[in-house]
Motif scaffolding. Structure first.
Motif, PDB file in Angstrom:
ATOM      1  N   GLN A  62       0.824  -1.206   0.000  1.00  0.00           N
ATOM      2  CA  GLN A  62       0.000   0.000   0.000  1.00  0.00           C
ATOM      3  C   GLN A  62       0.858   1.255   0.000  1.00  0.00           C
ATOM      4  N   GLY A  63       0.489   2.236  -0.810  1.00  0.00           N
ATOM      5  CA  GLY A  63       1.294   3.447  -0.905  1.00  0.00           C
ATOM      6  C   GLY A  63       0.525   4.735  -0.738  1.00  0.00           C
ATOM      7  N   TYR A  64      -0.783   4.634  -0.543  1.00  0.00           N
ATOM      8  CA  TYR A  64      -1.608   5.836  -0.465  1.00  0.00           C
ATOM      9  C   TYR A  64      -2.713   5.599   0.561  1.00  0.00           C
ATOM     10  N   ALA A  65      -3.144   6.673   1.192  1.00  0.00           N
ATOM     11  CA  ALA A  65      -4.222   6.576   2.170  1.00  0.00           C
ATOM     12  C   ALA A  65      -5.549   6.239   1.489  1.00  0.00           C
ATOM     13  N   ASN A  66      -6.351   5.459   2.187  1.00  0.00           N
ATOM     14  CA  ASN A  66      -7.739   5.205   1.772  1.00  0.00           C
ATOM     15  C   ASN A  66      -7.887   4.542   0.413  1.00  0.00           C
ATOM     16  N   VAL A  67      -6.838   3.836  -0.028  1.00  0.00           N
ATOM     17  CA  VAL A  67      -7.026   3.002  -1.213  1.00  0.00           C
ATOM     18  C   VAL A  67      -7.512   1.636  -0.734  1.00  0.00           C
ATOM     19  N   PRO A  68      -8.275   0.925  -1.556  1.00  0.00           N
ATOM     20  CA  PRO A  68      -8.786  -0.374  -1.123  1.00  0.00           C
ATOM     21  C   PRO A  68      -7.709  -1.448  -1.113  1.00  0.00           C
ATOM     22  N   GLY A  69      -7.995  -2.535  -0.402  1.00  0.00           N
ATOM     23  CA  GLY A  69      -7.089  -3.679  -0.357  1.00  0.00           C
ATOM     24  C   GLY A  69      -7.806  -4.963  -0.717  1.00  0.00           C
ATOM     25  N   LEU A  70      -6.998  -6.023  -0.768  1.00  0.00           N
ATOM     26  CA  LEU A  70      -7.511  -7.367  -1.091  1.00  0.00           C
ATOM     27  C   LEU A  70      -6.886  -8.381  -0.145  1.00  0.00           C
ATOM     28  N   TYR A  71      -6.593  -7.946   1.078  1.00  0.00           N
ATOM     29  CA  TYR A  71      -5.852  -8.847   1.959  1.00  0.00           C
ATOM     30  C   TYR A  71      -6.516  -9.108   3.306  1.00  0.00           C
ATOM     31  N   SER A  72      -7.765  -8.646   3.478  1.00  0.00           N
ATOM     32  CA  SER A  72      -8.488  -8.992   4.703  1.00  0.00           C
ATOM     33  C   SER A  72      -9.888  -9.448   4.330  1.00  0.00           C
ATOM     34  N   PRO A  73     -10.526 -10.242   5.197  1.00  0.00           N
ATOM     35  CA  PRO A  73     -11.900 -10.681   4.907  1.00  0.00           C
ATOM     36  C   PRO A  73     -12.854  -9.505   4.728  1.00  0.00           C
ATOM     37  N   GLU A  74     -12.663  -8.419   5.490  1.00  0.00           N
ATOM     38  CA  GLU A  74     -13.541  -7.246   5.359  1.00  0.00           C
ATOM     39  C   GLU A  74     -13.380  -6.600   3.983  1.00  0.00           C
ATOM     40  N   GLN A  75     -12.146  -6.525   3.523  1.00  0.00           N
ATOM     41  CA  GLN A  75     -11.902  -5.924   2.200  1.00  0.00           C
ATOM     42  C   GLN A  75     -12.543  -6.776   1.104  1.00  0.00           C
ATOM     43  N   LEU A  76     -12.390  -8.094   1.213  1.00  0.00           N
ATOM     44  CA  LEU A  76     -12.963  -8.983   0.198  1.00  0.00           C
ATOM     45  C   LEU A  76     -14.490  -8.906   0.224  1.00  0.00           C
ATOM     46  N   ALA A  77     -15.058  -8.816   1.432  1.00  0.00           N
ATOM     47  CA  ALA A  77     -16.520  -8.707   1.544  1.00  0.00           C
ATOM     48  C   ALA A  77     -16.996  -7.377   0.969  1.00  0.00           C
ATOM     49  N   GLY A  78     -16.227  -6.320   1.191  1.00  0.00           N
ATOM     50  CA  GLY A  78     -16.565  -5.019   0.609  1.00  0.00           C
ATOM     51  C   GLY A  78     -16.568  -5.084  -0.907  1.00  0.00           C
ATOM     52  N   TRP A  79     -15.552  -5.735  -1.466  1.00  0.00           N
ATOM     53  CA  TRP A  79     -15.494  -5.877  -2.924  1.00  0.00           C
ATOM     54  C   TRP A  79     -16.657  -6.716  -3.452  1.00  0.00           C
ATOM     55  N   ARG A  80     -17.081  -7.708  -2.661  1.00  0.00           N
ATOM     56  CA  ARG A  80     -18.203  -8.545  -3.115  1.00  0.00           C
ATOM     57  C   ARG A  80     -19.445  -7.686  -3.368  1.00  0.00           C
ATOM     58  N   LYS A  81     -19.644  -6.687  -2.515  1.00  0.00           N
ATOM     59  CA  LYS A  81     -20.794  -5.796  -2.724  1.00  0.00           C
ATOM     60  C   LYS A  81     -20.626  -5.015  -4.027  1.00  0.00           C
ATOM     61  N   VAL A  82     -19.392  -4.642  -4.322  1.00  0.00           N
ATOM     62  CA  VAL A  82     -19.132  -3.904  -5.566  1.00  0.00           C
ATOM     63  C   VAL A  82     -19.407  -4.796  -6.783  1.00  0.00           C
ATOM     64  N   THR A  83     -18.846  -6.007  -6.766  1.00  0.00           N
ATOM     65  CA  THR A  83     -18.997  -6.865  -7.961  1.00  0.00           C
ATOM     66  C   THR A  83     -20.455  -7.291  -8.132  1.00  0.00           C
ATOM     67  N   ASP A  84     -21.161  -7.535  -7.014  1.00  0.00           N
ATOM     68  CA  ASP A  84     -22.591  -7.870  -7.133  1.00  0.00           C
ATOM     69  C   ASP A  84     -23.359  -6.714  -7.777  1.00  0.00           C
ATOM     70  N   ALA A  85     -23.040  -5.494  -7.357  1.00  0.00           N
ATOM     71  CA  ALA A  85     -23.744  -4.317  -7.891  1.00  0.00           C
ATOM     72  C   ALA A  85     -23.444  -4.143  -9.383  1.00  0.00           C
ATOM     73  N   VAL A  86     -22.205  -4.368  -9.779  1.00  0.00           N
ATOM     74  CA  VAL A  86     -21.832  -4.230 -11.192  1.00  0.00           C
ATOM     75  C   VAL A  86     -22.480  -5.339 -12.021  1.00  0.00           C
ATOM     76  N   HIS A  87     -22.440  -6.569 -11.491  1.00  0.00           N
ATOM     77  CA  HIS A  87     -23.044  -7.684 -12.233  1.00  0.00           C
ATOM     78  C   HIS A  87     -24.557  -7.521 -12.357  1.00  0.00           C
ATOM     79  N   ALA A  88     -25.178  -6.944 -11.335  1.00  0.00           N
ATOM     80  CA  ALA A  88     -26.635  -6.709 -11.401  1.00  0.00           C
ATOM     81  C   ALA A  88     -26.984  -5.760 -12.545  1.00  0.00           C
TER      82      ALA A  88
END
Ligand code: 8OZ
Length: 371
Positions: A63-89
């Motif tokens: 990570q090199g910047y504040a408030n950029v998303p990650g892919l290394y914790s369960p919370e981050q992955l769950a957050g992304w799931r909401k994004v991909t579900d919304a895009v796929h919908a």
């Protein structure tokens, strides 16, 4: 003749059109966790043939910047799931950009306040976006002096790319991933002699300097399949103080190494990222680069980027010079970019003051044609 608005099969990715949302850092995911506002933003842009998310850290170290998303914790992955579900919908296709910044970071963003990591201990003359500890306001600060990675640390970084890719697809629901091999971040740092002065198997000769990138891409391909793996490259960008003395043969060699991996696409930034498409003292022949990849048997889509207008994009696809075109700032400012380009409708102007950090202003409030 192929049109910018025709569908495209890029490996296992099925794009409804060839207008692509380029990865754009927005610094709106506090804690690295994608939120409902981020989901709304991406869902609004699902009419593009493909969305490539903003750079997403594969590890705290990456990570090199504040408030950029990650892919290394369960919370981050769950957050992304909401994004991909919304895009796929909305019928969209979305991949995430796997990002390790290497030396383009600040001690305040690193695990234990340690030095950022790099191929060699050479500080980038660049800036990174950090939050003020007192006020919480975002501001740009010079990057910190990095430490050179030990040889023994490299396999774990390659493994992190692979594990993040697998989680991105299997847990977060992405259609695929793009490795960030551009703009002076870790993989680009290893590639180029301005940042890589190692004397081991990962530095020195060109076939040494391409090694980490090729290993990381191969590991991701093993994890999620070549048809779901893309790679972004920027042969001559000066972004983040990166340079190489002899990029043409370096990228020819890289093209030949990547060709057998069966990638979904290569995504090439032509010229200076977000700036001039040609750089006087950094000439580069993109046609020759593409030919080297194709001649070596490289398949998948050829995506081009950087300052494309509608006319340039139509021409690039019609001529066969590119299979698709990625737009950054225009995709930020126009949620319905593909539709506007199809109709040759005017584009909203972007507001650069709201690119990095902030609220829904300049993020989810750009109007569509219908509004
Ligand atoms: C702008 C600001 C911060 C990061 C890149 C990920 O250049 C970035 C980036 C761009 O690839």
């Amino acid at each position: 003749m192929t049109s910018l608005f025709d569908p495209l099969h890029a490996g296992d990715l099925h794009l409804a059109n060839r207008v692509i949302m380029a990865p754009c850092t927005r610094n709106r995911s506090p804690g690295g966790v994608p939120n409902a506002m981020n989901a709304r933003y991406y869902a609004q842009r699902a009419g593009n043939g493909l969305i490539i998310t903003e750079g997403t850290a594969i590890s705290h170290q990456g990570q090199g910047y504040a408030n950029v998303p990650g892919l290394y914790s369960p919370e981050q992955l769950a957050g992304w799931r909401k994004v991909t579900d919304a895009v796929h919908a909305q019928g969209g296709c979305i991949v995430t950009q796997l990002w390790h910044v290497g030396r383009v970071s600040h001690v305040s963003l690193q695990p234990g306040g340690g030095a950022p990591v790099a191929p060699s201990a050479i500080t980038a003359q660049s800036r990174t976006y950090v939050l003020d500890a007192q006020t919480g306001e975002g501001r740009f600060l010079p990057t910190s002096e990095p430490r050179a990675l030990a040889l023994e640390e490299l396999p774990a970084i390659t493994q992190r790319f692979a594990d993040a890719a697998r989680d991105a697809v299997q847990v977060a629901g992405f259609d695929g991933v793009e490795l960030h091999g551009a703009n002076g971040y870790l993989l680009d740092q290893f590639l180029k002699d301005g940042a890589n002065q190692r004397q081991d198997a990962y530095g020195g000769a060109m076939h040494h300097r391409i090694r980490l990138m090729v290993e990381a891409v191969s590991a991701v391909v093993d994890a999620v399949g070549g048809g779901r793996t893309g790679l972004r490259l920027s042969p001559v960008t000066p972004a983040n103080d990166i340079h190489d003395r002899d990029p043409q043969p370096l990228y020819t060699l890289l093209a030949q190494a990547l060709a057998p991996l069966g990638l979904s696409y290569l995504h090439v930034i032509e010229g200076a990222t977000g700036g001039p498409r040609t750089i006087e003292d950094r000439p580069f022949d993109y046609t020759a680069f593409k030919a080297a990849y194709r001649d070596a048997g490289g398949r998948g889509a050829w995506i081009v980027n950087n300052g494309y207008t509608r006319a340039m994009a139509l021409q690039a696809v019609a001529s066969g010079n590119a299979d698709a075109v990625a737009f950054g700032k225009d995709a930020i400012a126009n949620p319905d970019l593909a539709e506007r380009l199809r109709r040759d409708a005017p584009l909203n102007a972007w507001d650069k003051h709201s690119f990095y950090g902030g609220t829904d202003r300049g993020y989810t409030d750009y109007p569509t044609l219908a509004r």
